[in-house]
Enzyme design. Structure first.
Site, short mmCIF file in Angstrom:
data_model
loop_
_atom_site.label_atom_id
_atom_site.label_comp_id
_atom_site.label_asym_id
_atom_site.label_seq_id
_atom_site.Cartn_x
_atom_site.Cartn_y
_atom_site.Cartn_z
N ARG A 89 0.95 -1.23 0.05
CA ARG A 89 0.03 0.07 -0.12
C ARG A 89 0.84 1.24 -0.13
O ARG A 89 0.46 2.20 -0.58
CB ARG A 89 -0.84 0.22 1.32
N LYS A 90 1.98 1.22 0.82
CA LYS A 90 2.89 2.69 0.94
C LYS A 90 3.54 2.63 -0.49
O LYS A 90 3.77 3.94 -0.93
CB LYS A 90 3.65 2.42 2.05
N ASP A 256 -6.56 3.43 20.66
CA ASP A 256 -5.46 4.38 21.41
C ASP A 256 -6.27 5.75 21.96
O ASP A 256 -6.06 5.50 23.19
CB ASP A 256 -4.50 5.03 20.55
N ARG A 452 1.77 5.46 8.03
CA ARG A 452 3.11 5.04 8.02
C ARG A 452 3.83 4.90 6.79
O ARG A 452 3.05 4.12 5.70
CB ARG A 452 3.06 3.77 8.77
#
Length: 480
Positions: A89-90, A256, A452
């Protein structure tokens, strides 16, 4: 405390970033609109072609027409730094961005869209990338292209995420009949420009800043009136599924923010905030996977060590109720440890972000039954690994061998408060205090990643984690 607004929010601004600024510049060039804004973006990007961050340097050079022959090699190396499960994906994200900047990458295959476990923003991002890569290769747009329209038609930047917003607007600009949606998307993006002429990754991370400020202030005994102001704001921001999102501009929740919000509300007043705590805990339980771990966003997605540690720290406020959940999660954490006892970077580039959270999870105030004793072993191995990477100046860098920075040192100090030897903690605290400015804030390099492996900078977070570390140290010194 000065950053807490009268409503109880902490509005942490996100600084401009090269990726989103390059995407907006590409969109303005293609649509030939607002040339003055385009010039400001070009100036912002020109100043960042040799800034030291490899991915920013490459994209800034691509946007300003100065891409070098060796940059292709750098791109491949950068993609390899992303977690293995998302490298495809990146690579596609970077390739799509380069295509928009006039550097065609038609050989890159469009990434598949998972059938389940996909966060809505991630799905929109992948659809936009597929449209852009298909256009570059001369292929028809995927059938799912119509799903991009809500991301540019919302009354404000969709989910507060400028990266997804700009990818969607760029993709739609390549398709006929979407001029009005693209024009609206441009107006919204331009309204988010920072004073330096660039645009940020997200419109803000106010909920994350609020929960981290709350838990930090609670750790050092700040006035309860300020803490309750934060808590009331958080209670009002809880979403329908019982979780919290990273900003009050977004609806989709994450592990988170939910975990830290629950911890803070319980620490402050478990009786007054019982209802939002109950709902938050129920939401967390619904996310746990069959492997015992927790994903970042939705049930069924891949479990991550940092999110699992965060969930354990929240569930541990009621250990008897959650013992099976906690034990399964800790088993996942022990399996996730690398041979060096640390964990792979996830949403932080610092190796010590997941480490301190996992250590707190393993050192939670409940008893895990014999015979394995894996909690104690995790604490010992993590402390040994953290100490091994201490620099000669008493601080820690994000990665082994890198210069010390305040936020990585704060993460390490949170670990060292569980260690028997005082000197490393003394030196870490000394380093941390040496980074404090006259106004009380902390100077540090950014460490947070999103998406990321792209860094983004919310300066206020360094203050929060430094204060949290000093609060833990204070409690250790006074035996509380």
């Amino acid at each position: 405390m000065d950053s807490v607004t009268p409503s109880g929010a902490v509005r942490g601004h996100c600084e401009s970033r090269v990726l989103e600024s390059a995407l907006l510049l590409a969109l303005l060039r293609r649509t030939r609109t607002t040339p003055q804004a385009a010039r400001h973006l070009e100036q912002f990007l020109s100043a960042r072609t040799t800034g030291g961050d490899r991915i920013d340097d490459v994209l800034a050079r691509a946007a300003t027409g100065n891409l070098r022959r060796e940059d292709d090699v750098k791109i491949r190396a950068l993609v390899d730094e992303a977690p293995e499960f998302m490298r495809t994906r990146k690579h596609a994200l970077i390739a799509a961005t380069l295509c928009l900047l006039g550097r065609p990458q038609p050989h890159v295959a469009p990434p598949p869209i998972p059938a389940q476990g996909m966060h809505p923003a991630g799905r929109v991002q992948l659809i936009a990338i597929r449209v852009i890569l298909a256009h570059a290769a001369g292929r028809p747009a995927p059938a799912a292209a119509h799903e991009l329209l809500p991301a540019t038609s919302a009354p404000r930047v969709w989910e507060g995420n400028l990266l997804v917003h700009l990818l969607a607007a760029n993709a739609l600009s390549l398709l006929p009949g979407h001029e009005a949606a693209v024009a609206g998307g441009i107006r919204q993006a331009l309204a988010c420009r920072r004073p330096d002429g660039g645009v940020p990754f997200v419109t803000g991370v106010d909920t994350w800043c609020t929960v981290t400020a709350g838990i930090a202030l609670a750790s050092c005994g700040a006035p309860t009136a300020v803490q309750h102001r934060l808590a009331r704001h958080l209670a009002a921001q809880q979403r329908a599924d019982g979780g919290w999102s990273y900003t009050d501009h977004a609806h989709h929740t994450d592990t988170d923010d939910t975990a830290v919000a629950v911890e803070f509300l319980h620490t402050l007043d478990p009786t007054r905030y019982r209802t939002p705590i109950d709902r938050g805990l129920a939401h967390l339980r619904s996310l746990q996977g069959p492997d015992g771990g927790f994903p970042t966003y939705v049930a069924g997605a891949r479990s991550e060590a940092g999110m699992t540690a965060a969930a354990v720290n929240a569930l541990s406020i009621r250990p008897s109720q959650h013992r099976p959940h906690i034990h399964a999660a800790l088993d996942f954490l022990t399996r996730a440890q690398r041979p060096d006892a640390l964990f792979p970077p996830e949403w932080s580039r610092s190796r010590f972000h997941v480490a301190f959270r996992a250590l707190l999870a393993a050192d939670a105030p409940y008893q895990r039954p014999a015979p394995h004793g894996t909690d104690r072993r995790m604490v010992r191995t993590l402390l040994t690994a953290v100490l091994h990477h201490r620099n000669s100046d008493g601080g820690w860098g994000q990665q082994p061998g890198e210069c010390s920075d305040a936020i990585s040192t704060a993460y390490a100090l949170l670990c060292l408060c569980r260690h028997h030897a005082p000197r490393p903690a003394i030196e870490a605290a000394t380093f941390l205090l040496d980074t404090q400015r006259d106004d009380g804030s902390i100077a540090s390099r950014p460490d947070m990643l999103g998406t990321r492996p792209f860094l983004y900078n919310v300066p206020r977070l360094a203050d929060h984690f430094a204060l949290l570390a000093l609060g833990h140290l204070h409690q250790r010194l006074h035996g509380t």
